[in-house]
Structures are given as structure tokens and as C-alpha cells.
Enzyme design. Structure first.
Site, PDB file in Angstrom:
ATOM      1  N   MET A  44       0.844  -1.201   0.000  1.00  0.00           N
ATOM      2  CA  MET A  44       0.000   0.000   0.000  1.00  0.00           C
ATOM      3  C   MET A  44       0.880   1.252   0.000  1.00  0.00           C
ATOM      4  O   MET A  44       0.413   2.347   0.304  1.00  0.00           O
ATOM      5  CB  MET A  44      -0.933  -0.013   1.210  1.00  0.00           C
ATOM      6  CG  MET A  44      -1.880  -1.213   1.184  1.00  0.00           C
ATOM      7  SD  MET A  44      -3.401  -0.947   2.083  1.00  0.00           S
ATOM      8  CE  MET A  44      -2.793  -0.774   3.752  1.00  0.00           C
ATOM      9  N   HIS A  48       8.962   1.315   3.537  1.00  0.00           N
ATOM     10  CA  HIS A  48       9.984   1.342   4.581  1.00  0.00           C
ATOM     11  C   HIS A  48      10.837   0.083   4.437  1.00  0.00           C
ATOM     12  O   HIS A  48      10.620  -0.718   3.503  1.00  0.00           O
ATOM     13  CB  HIS A  48       9.342   1.449   5.973  1.00  0.00           C
ATOM     14  CG  HIS A  48       8.271   0.422   6.214  1.00  0.00           C
ATOM     15  ND1 HIS A  48       8.524  -0.926   6.256  1.00  0.00           N
ATOM     16  CD2 HIS A  48       6.929   0.540   6.393  1.00  0.00           C
ATOM     17  CE1 HIS A  48       7.409  -1.584   6.476  1.00  0.00           C
ATOM     18  NE2 HIS A  48       6.416  -0.724   6.552  1.00  0.00           N
ATOM     19  N   HIS A  51       9.127  -3.264   3.657  1.00  0.00           N
ATOM     20  CA  HIS A  51       8.785  -3.465   2.237  1.00  0.00           C
ATOM     21  C   HIS A  51      10.049  -3.749   1.415  1.00  0.00           C
ATOM     22  O   HIS A  51      10.050  -4.607   0.532  1.00  0.00           O
ATOM     23  CB  HIS A  51       8.133  -2.206   1.658  1.00  0.00           C
ATOM     24  CG  HIS A  51       6.845  -1.808   2.306  1.00  0.00           C
ATOM     25  ND1 HIS A  51       6.705  -0.646   3.021  1.00  0.00           N
ATOM     26  CD2 HIS A  51       5.637  -2.419   2.328  1.00  0.00           C
ATOM     27  CE1 HIS A  51       5.464  -0.547   3.454  1.00  0.00           C
ATOM     28  NE2 HIS A  51       4.796  -1.607   3.054  1.00  0.00           N
ATOM     29  N   VAL A 190      10.468  -7.279   9.932  1.00  0.00           N
ATOM     30  CA  VAL A 190      11.606  -6.371  10.144  1.00  0.00           C
ATOM     31  C   VAL A 190      11.239  -5.352  11.218  1.00  0.00           C
ATOM     32  O   VAL A 190      10.142  -4.769  11.188  1.00  0.00           O
ATOM     33  CB  VAL A 190      11.976  -5.634   8.832  1.00  0.00           C
ATOM     34  CG1 VAL A 190      13.144  -4.687   9.050  1.00  0.00           C
ATOM     35  CG2 VAL A 190      12.295  -6.635   7.726  1.00  0.00           C
ATOM     36  N   ARG A 201       2.247   2.969   9.201  1.00  0.00           N
ATOM     37  CA  ARG A 201       1.470   3.803  10.133  1.00  0.00           C
ATOM     38  C   ARG A 201       2.341   4.420  11.229  1.00  0.00           C
ATOM     39  O   ARG A 201       1.888   5.322  11.922  1.00  0.00           O
ATOM     40  CB  ARG A 201       0.354   2.973  10.766  1.00  0.00           C
ATOM     41  CG  ARG A 201      -0.742   2.583   9.782  1.00  0.00           C
ATOM     42  CD  ARG A 201      -1.868   1.844  10.485  1.00  0.00           C
ATOM     43  NE  ARG A 201      -3.042   1.698   9.645  1.00  0.00           N
ATOM     44  CZ  ARG A 201      -3.351   0.614   8.924  1.00  0.00           C
ATOM     45  NH1 ARG A 201      -2.545  -0.438   8.954  1.00  0.00           N
ATOM     46  NH2 ARG A 201      -4.429   0.565   8.197  1.00  0.00           N
TER      47      ARG A 201
HETATM   48  P1  AMP Z   1       1.446  -2.950   3.483  1.00  0.00           P
HETATM   49  O1  AMP Z   1       1.980  -1.887   2.566  1.00  0.00           O
HETATM   50  O2  AMP Z   1       1.447  -2.548   4.920  1.00  0.00           O
HETATM   51  O3  AMP Z   1       0.146  -3.532   2.997  1.00  0.00           O
HETATM   52  O4  AMP Z   1       2.496  -4.144   3.411  1.00  0.00           O
HETATM   53  C1  AMP Z   1       2.880  -4.704   2.182  1.00  0.00           C
HETATM   54  C2  AMP Z   1       3.685  -5.947   2.461  1.00  0.00           C
HETATM   55  O5  AMP Z   1       4.832  -5.594   3.248  1.00  0.00           O
HETATM   56  C3  AMP Z   1       2.911  -6.994   3.261  1.00  0.00           C
HETATM   57  O6  AMP Z   1       3.240  -8.281   2.768  1.00  0.00           O
HETATM   58  C4  AMP Z   1       3.440  -6.801   4.662  1.00  0.00           C
HETATM   59  O7  AMP Z   1       3.375  -7.958   5.468  1.00  0.00           O
HETATM   60  C5  AMP Z   1       4.885  -6.419   4.380  1.00  0.00           C
HETATM   61  N1  AMP Z   1       5.436  -5.700   5.529  1.00  0.00           N
HETATM   62  C6  AMP Z   1       4.953  -4.565   6.103  1.00  0.00           C
HETATM   63  N2  AMP Z   1       5.693  -4.245   7.193  1.00  0.00           N
HETATM   64  C7  AMP Z   1       6.646  -5.198   7.314  1.00  0.00           C
HETATM   65  C8  AMP Z   1       7.687  -5.458   8.242  1.00  0.00           C
HETATM   66  N3  AMP Z   1       7.914  -4.662   9.294  1.00  0.00           N
HETATM   67  N4  AMP Z   1       8.467  -6.545   8.059  1.00  0.00           N
HETATM   68  C9  AMP Z   1       8.238  -7.381   7.014  1.00  0.00           C
HETATM   69  N5  AMP Z   1       7.277  -7.202   6.103  1.00  0.00           N
HETATM   70  C10 AMP Z   1       6.476  -6.133   6.250  1.00  0.00           C
END
Ligand code: AMP
Length: 297
Positions: A44, A48, A51, A190, A201
Site C-alpha cells: 500500500m 519502509h 517493504h 523487520v 502507520r
Molecule cells: P502494506 O503496505 O502494509 O500492505 O504491506 C505490504 C507488504 O509488506 C505486506 O506483505 C506486509 O506484510 C509487508 N510488511 C509490512 N511491514 C513489514 C515489516 N515490518 N516486516 C516485514 N514485512 C512487512
């Protein structure tokens, strides 16, 4: 690096007349050699290091790496943070370029959910627990967009973070149940150096709330420490975690679950593959975290 959808962004009131992101993507997919390993990293945005770790793993394992950025409205309920969700597209594109991404695809609701859209994709048994209790429509929205992406990209592999343990578990179930050929690759969670799980967030946390939010990982580490010390009593493990939690956090759940299907650990003693999952609010920011205990015994 190719970008699809830059002229169709949600914020653009009058997008320039182009073929649309679905048609463009189909064209791109057809242009790929059939023997290439295509890796998909759905996000989304507001990228960071979490990702980036997914992108790097995809880069290591695949010939072609596609990144998607779309704040998918169907996984947010009214009143949730769809509008205030961080959006940092220019920086995201720079990071993607630096990491060697081949294609960035920017989603938009106009093309993905046109008037008349009516289909749902649900995995009820796994979606009702943990986050699903307070966000009953969330995982239906996640499954819908992920299945759409799989249809469009037909990726060889797709990369998901264990930060969202329930999400990746549900997606694996959906892929198995619907005979989707894509291999799901789990990537480790991570954290910041101080333990806070990275999340888009986090930028919305005030300094005070960030300090409070740190207690989430502290609570998980407290359980890990007593688990390492041989403690297996669920109640004792959970009590240790509660002590570490900042009282200013609004706890939604903290549960020991079977890591394979996220069902609650029923007995007095925790055995098998155990994960601890937690969700809580710091101020108006909802955060989740988890830790695996299975390999430490
Ligand atoms: P999001 O943009 O939050 O929907 O996350 C996109 C992808 O990045 C999803 O597969 C999440 O699980 C992964 N992701 C987000 N934060 C982390 C993190 N701290 N460590 C590992 N993967 C992450």
C-alpha cells in the site's frame, strides 16, 4: 523502471485518456518471456525497510520484479484510516528504482472497482479470529485485491511479510483452495533497532505514542524470554506480557495461537508451533505485531 498508472492516480481529478491500468498491465504481462520468473510484491506504499526486504528477496529469487502500490479501499471499513493512510509516492518510486524494481504498478479504484463491481472472496474460518474480530471485512478486501493482482500479473512468486501473519496465512489458504499457481514466499518481520515493528502507520505516532508503542514488542520479547527459560504455562506467559505493556496502550488482543492456523492455544500448556499475536492502539494508530516461539524450545 517502467511505471503503469502514473497518469491514472486517485488524486488526479481528470486522468489523461490512456488505456487504463488493467489493459496496460495485460500488455506488459504478455510481453514477458514465458520462461522468466516473475516476482510480485504487493504493497500500500509509504515504503519502509520492511517493504524493501520483500523487494530484495524478490530481486534475489526472480528475473523480473513487479511492485504494486495501492491503498485498497475494500479492506478498510468506514471510519478506519483510509483517508489518513500515509501516501509518499515520489519517495516510493525513488526507492523502487534504487532497489532495481522492473515495474511499478499504481492501482486506482476507478479501474479496479468500476460501477457494478459485485464479487467477494472470503476465507471465513481464518479471517474471523484475531484482527478479524474488530475488522470483520478487512481480510475479504485483502483477498479480493490479492486475487485480482494474481489474475493480472500471473506471478511465479509473490512476496508477503510475516509482520501480517494472519494475512499471509489467509492468502496461502486462498491460493491452495483456488488452485492459484503462484508460490507464496513468506519474508521475516523487520523491526526498528529498538524493537518496534516497522509499519507505514508508525509515521503517524506522536513521540509519546511511539514510546508507548514500543511496549508491544517488549511484551512479545518478555514472552520469548520466559519461553526460552522453559515456561510453558499459557497464563504465566501472558501475564508476563501484560506487565510489559504500557497502560496507555489500548489493547485489542494478545493471544498465543497455533502458528499454522492461528487457532487459540486451548490447553494450560503451550506446545507445538506457537505464535504470539498482538494488536493495540497507541493514540489513534492501530498497530499489530507477532513473534514465533516454535524454534526456541
Ligand atoms: P502494506 O503496505 O502494509 O500492505 O504491506 C505490504 C507488504 O509488506 C505486506 O506483505 C506486509 O506484510 C509487508 N510488511 C509490512 N511491514 C513489514 C515489516 N515490518 N516486516 C516485514 N514485512 C512487512
Amino acid at each position: 523502471m517502467q511505471i503503469i498508472g502514473a497518469d491514472q492516480r486517485e488524486s488526479e481529478k481528470t486522468p489523461s485518456p490512456s488505456a487504463g491500468i488493467v489493459t496496460e498491465l495485460r500488455k506488459w504481462r504478455k510481453s514477458q518471456d514465458s520462461d522468466k520468473v516473475i516476482g510480485l510484491v504487493p504493497t500500500m506504499g509509504a515504503l519502509h525497510e520492511g517493504h524493501l526486504s520483500l523487494i530484495r528477496q524478490a530481486r534475489r529469487e526472480c528475473d523480473v520484479v513487479a511492485l504494486t502500490i495501492f491503498v485498497n479501499p475494500t479492506q478498510f471499513a468506514p471510519g478506519e484510516d483510509l483517508d489518513s493512510y500515509p501516501r509518499t509516492l515520489d519517495t516510493d518510486l525513488q526507492l523502487a528504482q534504487k532497489e532495481g524494481v522492473d515495474l511499478v504498478w499504481l492501482g486506482n479504484s476507478r479501474d479496479l472497482y468500476p460501477t457494478g463491481f459485485a464479487t467477494r472472496v472470503e476465507v471465513p474460518a481464518l479471517s474471523d479470529r484475531l484482527c478479524g474480530k474488530s475488522r470483520p471485512h478487512h481480510f475479504g478486501g485483502v483477498c479480493l485485491i490479492v486475487l485480482k493482482l494474481f489474475q493480472l500479473f500471473q506471478p511465479t512468486k509473490a512476496f508477503f511479510g510475516e509482520k501480517d501473519l494472519q494475512q499471509v496465512t489467509i492468502i496461502e489458504r486462498m491460493v491452495a483452495d483456488l488452485h492459484v499457481e503462484t508460490e507464496i514466499v513468506r519474508c521475516p518481520l523487520v523491526r526498528e533497532d529498538d524493537g518496534l515493528a516497522l509499519s507505514s502507520r508508525n509515521v503517524r505516532l506522536t513521540p509519546e505514542d511511539r514510546q508507548r508503542a514500543l511496549s508491544l514488542s517488549k511484551a512479545l520479547f518478555a514472552i520469548e524470554a520466559s519461553w526460552r527459560g522453559g515456561e510453558r504455562k499459557v497464563q504465566t506467559l501472558v501475564e508476563g506480557a501484560f506487565e510489559a505493556l504500557d497502560p496507555g496502550m489500548e489493547l485489542e488482543y494478545l493471544e498465543l495461537v497455533d502458528r499454522n492456523d492461528l487457532s487459540p492455544i486451548e490447553g494450560e500448556e503451550a506446545t507445538g508451533d506457537v505464535a504470539v499475536c498482538v494488536a493495540a492502539r497507541a493514540g489513534d494508530v492501530r498497530l499489530i505485531d507477532n513473534i514465533t516461539l516454535e524454534f526456541l524450545s
